[in-house]
Write a protein that holds these residues in place. Structure first.
Motif, PDB file in Angstrom:
ATOM      1  N   ILE A   1      -6.814  -2.119  16.728  1.00  0.00           N
ATOM      2  CA  ILE A   1      -5.733  -2.111  15.751  1.00  0.00           C
ATOM      3  C   ILE A   1      -6.042  -1.138  14.624  1.00  0.00           C
ATOM      4  O   ILE A   1      -5.175  -0.374  14.175  1.00  0.00           O
ATOM      5  N   THR A   2      -7.296  -1.124  14.176  1.00  0.00           N
ATOM      6  CA  THR A   2      -7.709  -0.204  13.114  1.00  0.00           C
ATOM      7  C   THR A   2      -7.570   1.239  13.565  1.00  0.00           C
ATOM      8  O   THR A   2      -7.071   2.101  12.829  1.00  0.00           O
ATOM      9  N   ALA A   3      -7.997   1.531  14.793  1.00  0.00           N
ATOM     10  CA  ALA A   3      -7.943   2.903  15.305  1.00  0.00           C
ATOM     11  C   ALA A   3      -6.514   3.398  15.412  1.00  0.00           C
ATOM     12  O   ALA A   3      -6.221   4.559  15.104  1.00  0.00           O
ATOM     13  N   PHE A   4      -5.608   2.527  15.825  1.00  0.00           N
ATOM     14  CA  PHE A   4      -4.228   2.949  16.025  1.00  0.00           C
ATOM     15  C   PHE A   4      -3.415   2.931  14.735  1.00  0.00           C
ATOM     16  O   PHE A   4      -2.258   3.332  14.727  1.00  0.00           O
ATOM     17  N   ASP A   5      -4.041   2.498  13.664  1.00  0.00           N
ATOM     18  CA  ASP A   5      -3.368   2.486  12.366  1.00  0.00           C
ATOM     19  C   ASP A   5      -3.662   3.785  11.617  1.00  0.00           C
ATOM     20  O   ASP A   5      -4.150   3.785  10.494  1.00  0.00           O
ATOM     21  N   GLY A   6      -3.420   4.905  12.289  1.00  0.00           N
ATOM     22  CA  GLY A   6      -3.529   6.202  11.617  1.00  0.00           C
ATOM     23  C   GLY A   6      -4.606   7.127  12.133  1.00  0.00           C
ATOM     24  O   GLY A   6      -4.491   8.344  11.994  1.00  0.00           O
ATOM     25  N   ASN A   7      -5.671   6.593  12.767  1.00  0.00           N
ATOM     26  CA  ASN A   7      -6.760   7.458  13.210  1.00  0.00           C
ATOM     27  C   ASN A   7      -6.442   8.155  14.534  1.00  0.00           C
ATOM     28  O   ASN A   7      -6.840   9.302  14.748  1.00  0.00           O
ATOM     29  N   ILE A   8      -5.731   7.478  15.407  1.00  0.00           N
ATOM     30  CA  ILE A   8      -5.361   8.045  16.701  1.00  0.00           C
ATOM     31  C   ILE A   8      -3.869   8.351  16.672  1.00  0.00           C
ATOM     32  O   ILE A   8      -3.049   7.441  16.570  1.00  0.00           O
ATOM     33  N   PRO A   9      -3.470   9.615  16.767  1.00  0.00           N
ATOM     34  CA  PRO A   9      -2.049   9.957  16.712  1.00  0.00           C
ATOM     35  C   PRO A   9      -1.339   9.601  18.022  1.00  0.00           C
ATOM     36  O   PRO A   9      -1.946   9.595  19.090  1.00  0.00           O
ATOM     37  N   GLY A  10      -0.078   9.288  17.924  1.00  0.00           N
ATOM     38  CA  GLY A  10       0.704   8.981  19.114  1.00  0.00           C
ATOM     39  C   GLY A  10       1.992   8.277  18.746  1.00  0.00           C
ATOM     40  O   GLY A  10       2.151   7.793  17.627  1.00  0.00           O
ATOM     41  N   HIS A  11       2.900   8.216  19.691  1.00  0.00           N
ATOM     42  CA  HIS A  11       4.181   7.533  19.475  1.00  0.00           C
ATOM     43  C   HIS A  11       3.970   6.043  19.692  1.00  0.00           C
ATOM     44  O   HIS A  11       3.689   5.600  20.802  1.00  0.00           O
ATOM     45  N   GLN A  12       4.082   5.255  18.641  1.00  0.00           N
ATOM     46  CA  GLN A  12       3.821   3.821  18.732  1.00  0.00           C
ATOM     47  C   GLN A  12       5.067   3.070  19.177  1.00  0.00           C
ATOM     48  O   GLN A  12       6.167   3.288  18.679  1.00  0.00           O
ATOM     49  N   ILE A  13       4.852   2.149  20.107  1.00  0.00           N
ATOM     50  CA  ILE A  13       5.920   1.279  20.597  1.00  0.00           C
ATOM     51  C   ILE A  13       5.501  -0.160  20.335  1.00  0.00           C
ATOM     52  O   ILE A  13       4.603  -0.681  21.012  1.00  0.00           O
ATOM     53  N   PRO A  14       6.115  -0.833  19.363  1.00  0.00           N
ATOM     54  CA  PRO A  14       5.777  -2.243  19.090  1.00  0.00           C
ATOM     55  C   PRO A  14       6.292  -3.120  20.231  1.00  0.00           C
ATOM     56  O   PRO A  14       7.491  -3.122  20.528  1.00  0.00           O
ATOM     57  N   THR A  15       5.405  -3.863  20.868  1.00  0.00           N
ATOM     58  CA  THR A  15       5.783  -4.590  22.084  1.00  0.00           C
ATOM     59  C   THR A  15       5.824  -6.103  21.915  1.00  0.00           C
ATOM     60  O   THR A  15       6.031  -6.816  22.899  1.00  0.00           O
ATOM     61  N   ASP A  16       5.625  -6.604  20.697  1.00  0.00           N
ATOM     62  CA  ASP A  16       5.513  -8.050  20.499  1.00  0.00           C
ATOM     63  C   ASP A  16       6.699  -8.821  21.080  1.00  0.00           C
ATOM     64  O   ASP A  16       6.526  -9.903  21.644  1.00  0.00           O
ATOM     65  N   HIS A  17       7.887  -8.290  20.913  1.00  0.00           N
ATOM     66  CA  HIS A  17       9.094  -9.005  21.320  1.00  0.00           C
ATOM     67  C   HIS A  17       9.818  -8.286  22.458  1.00  0.00           C
ATOM     68  O   HIS A  17      11.032  -8.400  22.600  1.00  0.00           O
ATOM     69  N   MET A  18       9.047  -7.565  23.270  1.00  0.00           N
ATOM     70  CA  MET A  18       9.635  -6.816  24.380  1.00  0.00           C
ATOM     71  C   MET A  18       9.108  -7.348  25.706  1.00  0.00           C
ATOM     72  O   MET A  18       7.935  -7.716  25.818  1.00  0.00           O
ATOM     73  N   ASN A  19       9.982  -7.370  26.725  1.00  0.00           N
ATOM     74  CA  ASN A  19       9.499  -7.667  28.068  1.00  0.00           C
ATOM     75  C   ASN A  19       9.078  -6.360  28.730  1.00  0.00           C
ATOM     76  O   ASN A  19       9.253  -5.281  28.167  1.00  0.00           O
ATOM     77  N   ILE A  20       8.527  -6.459  29.940  1.00  0.00           N
ATOM     78  CA  ILE A  20       7.956  -5.276  30.562  1.00  0.00           C
ATOM     79  C   ILE A  20       9.015  -4.216  30.849  1.00  0.00           C
ATOM     80  O   ILE A  20       8.764  -3.016  30.710  1.00  0.00           O
ATOM     81  N   ASN A  21      10.219  -4.635  31.228  1.00  0.00           N
ATOM     82  CA  ASN A  21      11.275  -3.656  31.480  1.00  0.00           C
ATOM     83  C   ASN A  21      11.641  -2.894  30.215  1.00  0.00           C
ATOM     84  O   ASN A  21      11.874  -1.679  30.250  1.00  0.00           O
ATOM     85  N   GLN A  22      11.705  -3.600  29.099  1.00  0.00           N
ATOM     86  CA  GLN A  22      12.020  -2.951  27.827  1.00  0.00           C
ATOM     87  C   GLN A  22      10.919  -1.987  27.419  1.00  0.00           C
ATOM     88  O   GLN A  22      11.192  -0.914  26.872  1.00  0.00           O
ATOM     89  N   VAL A  23       9.671  -2.360  27.683  1.00  0.00           N
ATOM     90  CA  VAL A  23       8.546  -1.467  27.367  1.00  0.00           C
ATOM     91  C   VAL A  23       8.641  -0.191  28.188  1.00  0.00           C
ATOM     92  O   VAL A  23       8.493   0.922  27.666  1.00  0.00           O
TER      93      VAL A  23
END
Length: 200
Positions: free
Chosen positions: A137-159
């Motif tokens: 979580i720390t690494a993806f909070d600014g250290n590693i660039p990329g398009h973030q997709i929040p998946t907490d409320h998504m099913n696999i098809n939506q992801v």
């Protein structure tokens, strides 16, 4: 194109990768972990280290493997792999980006979501994967660039649909039966199980 799916353990990278492969034309899933297990299984115990990403040869082999695949395969290459160290990101994803079209997406989720998903995989709070959540979580909070997709409320098809939209590819509709989808996902889950002590 390389579609690199990053994220913490339990974020759903592998399932998303194989679901995307089923719905994207001529796509191929490449798993960099396999090189790590090969290296570990062919070294004497005295030469082994805890995290196989720390082997320079692991990073080199995966770059060369992906180069070879990209030169000989006309479809997209999907890579589900957690990378949290910026220097390793630059050495692998950054280097490939200099030569090829590389799309890097990060499947993000809250810690409680990741723990719940790991528990579903029979990995408790004391498991190796669970113990890596905070650093991921720390690494993806600014250290590693990329398009973030929040998946907490998504099913696999939506992801999968969110990944396709983020990288700009078209995917087919999922016309499998409920039973077939369940079987396919169980097969992926079983195929990704590692014996105790095998994870990096």
């Amino acid at each position: 194109m390389v579609i690199w799916i990053n994220g913490a353990f339990g974020a759903g990278k592998t399932q998303a990768a194989y679901e995307l492969r089923r719905r994207a034309e001529n796509a191929y899933v490449y798993d960099p972990e396999n090189a790590g297990y090969f290296i570990r299984n062919n070294l004497p115990a005295s030469a082994c280290i805890g995290n196989f990403q720390d082997y320079p040869m692991w990073r080199m082999v995966n770059v060369e493997m992906l180069r070879y695949i990209l030169e000989h395969h006309e479809g997209d290459v999907i890579v589900p792999m957690t990378i949290t160290r910026r220097e390793y990101y630059e050495e692998i994803i950054g280097r490939l980006s200099e030569e090829y079209d590389v799309k890097h997406v990060i499947l993000s989720a809250e810690k409680k979501t990741l723990l719940r998903r790991l528990a579903f995989r029979m990995e408790g709070r004391r498991s190796w994967a669970a113990q890596q959540i905070d650093r991921c979580i720390t690494a993806f909070d600014g250290n590693i660039p990329g398009h973030q997709i929040p998946t907490d409320h998504m099913n696999i098809n939506q992801v999968v649909e969110a990944i396709a939209a983020a990288v700009g590819i078209s995917i087919s509709a999922d016309d499998r039966s409920v039973l077939r989808r369940w079987f396919d996902r169980c097969a992926v889950q079983c195929g990704s199980i590692r014996w105790p002590g095998s994870t990096f």
